[in-house]
Design an enzyme around this catalytic site. Sequence first.
Site, PDB file in Angstrom:
ATOM      1  N   CYS A 103       0.847  -1.208   0.000  1.00 18.51           N
ATOM      2  CA  CYS A 103       0.000   0.000   0.000  1.00 18.51           C
ATOM      3  C   CYS A 103       0.879   1.253   0.000  1.00 18.51           C
ATOM      4  CB  CYS A 103      -0.911  -0.011   1.218  1.00 18.51           C
ATOM      5  SG  CYS A 103      -1.821   1.515   1.441  1.00 18.51           S
ATOM      6  N   HIS A 123      -4.527   0.956   8.337  1.00 19.72           N
ATOM      7  CA  HIS A 123      -4.902   0.651   6.960  1.00 19.72           C
ATOM      8  C   HIS A 123      -6.372   0.248   6.905  1.00 19.72           C
ATOM      9  CE1 HIS A 123      -4.447  -0.549   2.751  1.00 19.72           C
ATOM     10  NE2 HIS A 123      -5.329  -1.495   3.071  1.00 19.72           N
ATOM     11  N   THR A 180      -8.405   5.196  -6.591  1.00 16.59           N
ATOM     12  CA  THR A 180      -7.225   4.548  -7.180  1.00 16.59           C
ATOM     13  C   THR A 180      -6.296   3.993  -6.112  1.00 16.59           C
ATOM     14  OG1 THR A 180      -6.059   6.670  -7.283  1.00 16.59           O
ATOM     15  CG2 THR A 180      -7.284   5.986  -9.252  1.00 16.59           C
ATOM     16  N   HIS A 193      -8.821   7.680   2.291  1.00 17.68           N
ATOM     17  CA  HIS A 193      -8.221   9.018   2.286  1.00 17.68           C
ATOM     18  C   HIS A 193      -9.291  10.052   1.998  1.00 17.68           C
ATOM     19  CE1 HIS A 193      -7.822   7.213  -1.726  1.00 17.68           C
ATOM     20  NE2 HIS A 193      -7.998   8.421  -2.231  1.00 17.68           N
TER      21      HIS A 193
END
Length: 112
Positions: free
Chosen positions: A4, A46, A93, A98
């Site tokens: 990631c 995450h 993407t 976020h």
Amino acid sequence: MNDCIFCKIISGDIASKKIYEDELCYAFHDINPQSEVHFLVIPKEHIPGAKDIDESNSAVVAHIFKVIAELSCEMQLNSYRVITNCGEGAGQTVKHLHFHVLSGENLSEKLV
Ligand code: AMP
Ligand code: ZN
């Protein structure tokens, strides 16, 4: 997550233009800005995307919005837009939750 890019930004393995960091979140300038001011705020944990927010991890979302309010005040942003894209069809993407923060002139016609 090993593969990631946002986890790698948090760990420092990938360079970023950091704006702010605390124990829960990290804020940095978007590499491909879509407006005069365009930064991202991400949880250090995450979380793949907005669809993965549940009772176990939702507190960080409130924290991030508080941080966005503080940063926008410090940066003297009179108005701004917060966006999160969830799923490829919506334009996501990077599979690490976020929040885009966009500010600047002529923002009304633009979405990320
Ligand atoms: P999204 O398309 O909603 O998943 O947003 C991902 C955002 O991450 C895009 O606006 C990219 O420009 C931004 N981005 C991707 N890689 C980096 C990076 N290494 N540093 C800063 N921003 C990045
Ligand atoms: Zn990640």
